[in-house]
Design a protein around this motif. Structure first.
Motif, PDB file in Angstrom:
ATOM      1  N   PHE A  45      30.949  26.229 -35.558  1.00  0.00           N
ATOM      2  CA  PHE A  45      31.922  26.498 -36.611  1.00  0.00           C
ATOM      3  C   PHE A  45      32.979  25.406 -36.636  1.00  0.00           C
ATOM      4  CE2 PHE A  45      33.874  28.815 -33.068  1.00  0.00           C
ATOM      5  CZ  PHE A  45      35.232  28.559 -33.212  1.00  0.00           C
ATOM      6  N   ASN A  64      27.841  22.638 -47.476  1.00  0.00           N
ATOM      7  CA  ASN A  64      27.756  23.108 -46.092  1.00  0.00           C
ATOM      8  C   ASN A  64      27.908  24.625 -46.008  1.00  0.00           C
ATOM      9  OD1 ASN A  64      27.793  20.593 -44.098  1.00  0.00           O
ATOM     10  ND2 ASN A  64      29.133  20.102 -45.823  1.00  0.00           N
ATOM     11  N   HIS A  65      27.139  25.330 -46.817  1.00  0.00           N
ATOM     12  CA  HIS A  65      27.202  26.792 -46.811  1.00  0.00           C
ATOM     13  C   HIS A  65      26.744  27.387 -45.478  1.00  0.00           C
ATOM     14  CE1 HIS A  65      28.307  27.153 -50.993  1.00  0.00           C
ATOM     15  NE2 HIS A  65      27.291  26.401 -51.366  1.00  0.00           N
ATOM     16  N   HIS A  66      25.978  26.608 -44.712  1.00  0.00           N
ATOM     17  CA  HIS A  66      25.462  27.095 -43.429  1.00  0.00           C
ATOM     18  C   HIS A  66      26.517  27.089 -42.330  1.00  0.00           C
ATOM     19  CE1 HIS A  66      25.459  22.748 -43.036  1.00  0.00           C
ATOM     20  NE2 HIS A  66      25.377  22.909 -41.726  1.00  0.00           N
ATOM     21  N   LEU A  67      27.606  26.357 -42.553  1.00  0.00           N
ATOM     22  CA  LEU A  67      28.601  26.141 -41.508  1.00  0.00           C
ATOM     23  C   LEU A  67      29.739  27.153 -41.594  1.00  0.00           C
ATOM     24  CD1 LEU A  67      29.475  24.313 -39.164  1.00  0.00           C
ATOM     25  CD2 LEU A  67      30.574  22.809 -40.843  1.00  0.00           C
ATOM     26  N   LYS A  68      29.960  27.881 -40.524  1.00  0.00           N
ATOM     27  CA  LYS A  68      31.068  28.842 -40.477  1.00  0.00           C
ATOM     28  C   LYS A  68      32.392  28.079 -40.384  1.00  0.00           C
ATOM     29  CE  LYS A  68      28.437  32.571 -38.291  1.00  0.00           C
ATOM     30  NZ  LYS A  68      27.118  31.964 -38.492  1.00  0.00           N
ATOM     31  N   PRO A  85      31.204  33.360 -48.320  1.00  0.00           N
ATOM     32  CA  PRO A  85      30.391  34.009 -47.290  1.00  0.00           C
ATOM     33  C   PRO A  85      30.447  33.318 -45.934  1.00  0.00           C
ATOM     34  CG  PRO A  85      29.013  32.818 -48.862  1.00  0.00           C
ATOM     35  CD  PRO A  85      30.393  32.831 -49.429  1.00  0.00           C
ATOM     36  N   ASN A  86      30.792  32.029 -45.918  1.00  0.00           N
ATOM     37  CA  ASN A  86      30.869  31.309 -44.647  1.00  0.00           C
ATOM     38  C   ASN A  86      32.313  31.012 -44.224  1.00  0.00           C
ATOM     39  OD1 ASN A  86      31.123  29.489 -46.814  1.00  0.00           O
ATOM     40  ND2 ASN A  86      30.562  27.754 -45.524  1.00  0.00           N
ATOM     41  N   TYR A  88      35.698  32.384 -42.590  1.00  0.00           N
ATOM     42  CA  TYR A  88      36.066  33.465 -41.668  1.00  0.00           C
ATOM     43  C   TYR A  88      37.569  33.536 -41.436  1.00  0.00           C
ATOM     44  CZ  TYR A  88      31.146  34.226 -40.828  1.00  0.00           C
ATOM     45  OH  TYR A  88      29.809  34.521 -40.992  1.00  0.00           O
ATOM     46  N   GLU A 114      24.773  36.682 -33.053  1.00  0.00           N
ATOM     47  CA  GLU A 114      23.729  36.188 -33.944  1.00  0.00           C
ATOM     48  C   GLU A 114      22.725  35.297 -33.224  1.00  0.00           C
ATOM     49  OE1 GLU A 114      25.860  34.125 -36.972  1.00  0.00           O
ATOM     50  OE2 GLU A 114      26.326  35.941 -38.121  1.00  0.00           O
TER      51      GLU A 114
END
Length: 220
Positions: A45, A64-68, A85-86, A88, A114
């Motif tokens: 993250f 970079n939707h995969h990166l929190k 969604p990513n 936090y 996860e």
């Protein structure tokens, strides 16, 4: 090990964030960057300053939707834009001492829950969610039994030490042949542990009782 990226071009906060993370979190790798264009590691993250000038933050987020991500900002009005969604959360820099550890702790817990671990059995990869593992037990002849959910698998040609090294800090060795998931502890009394979903008790060795008791009372 959780890998954390920090992107901030303000040296004052850059250093402050680093020092808080180093002092408060073990088993983490911290990468520091002055720009979004410097990222050169796989990260779990990112702590990202969204106030940076001359940085295409919007394009970076879209790619970079995969990166929190946890946002950092000096402006309270930007908190309302910290959605996705990513994403936090968003931390005001004036509240770093109060909010950073809390937010990072929450996100590390999510990441740990996860995470998967892969075991090879008869040439087939078996993926097991780490959080689903209840306990691991050495049963002899270089075989370790992994109990997770309502399933069990036996790993050949290994040791309990090797299996433990693949897990994270919530797993506790309670005696010579057993490692348990601390998050699965249901009760601890008379030097015996009781785990969720398991209809038996586990004796805790004298050397491990203080550690187990500390974990149990700090988390329940």
């Amino acid at each position: 090990m959780v890998s954390i990226g920090v992107i901030d071009n303000e040296l004052k906060y850059y250093t402050k964030i680093y020092n808080i993370l180093v002092n408060e979190f073990s088993n983490t790798r911290i990468q520091l960057y002055n720009s979004i264009h410097e990222i050169n590691h796989n990260l779990d993250f990112l702590l990202l300053n969204i106030d940076m000038l001359n940085e295409d933050i919007t394009n970076f987020l879209n790619n970079n939707h995969h990166l929190k991500i946890i946002f950092l900002t000096n402006h309270i009005l930007k908190i309302k834009d910290a959605l996705g969604p990513n994403i936090y959360g968003c931390i005001l820099k004036k509240d770093l001492e109060k909010e950073l550890v809390k937010k990072v702790t929450e996100l590390i817990k999510i990441i740990n829950n996860e995470s998967f671990i892969t075991f090879k059995i008869r040439g087939i990869d078996i993926n097991v969610k780490i959080n689903s593992i209840i306990y691991c037990q050495y049963i002899g002849n270089h075989i370790v039994s992994i109990i997770y959910g309502n399933k069990m698998i036996n790993i050949n040609n290994t040791s309990l030490k090797k299996i433990t090294e693949m897990l994270d800090e919530r797993f506790i060795k309670i005696n010579y042949d057993t490692v348990i998931n601390g998050d699965k502890i249901n009760n601890f009394e008379d030097n015996y542990l009781y785990l969720n979903s398991i209809n038996c008790k586990f004796e805790v060795s004298v050397r491990k009782r203080k550690l187990v008791k500390k974990y149990f009372y700090e988390n329940y």
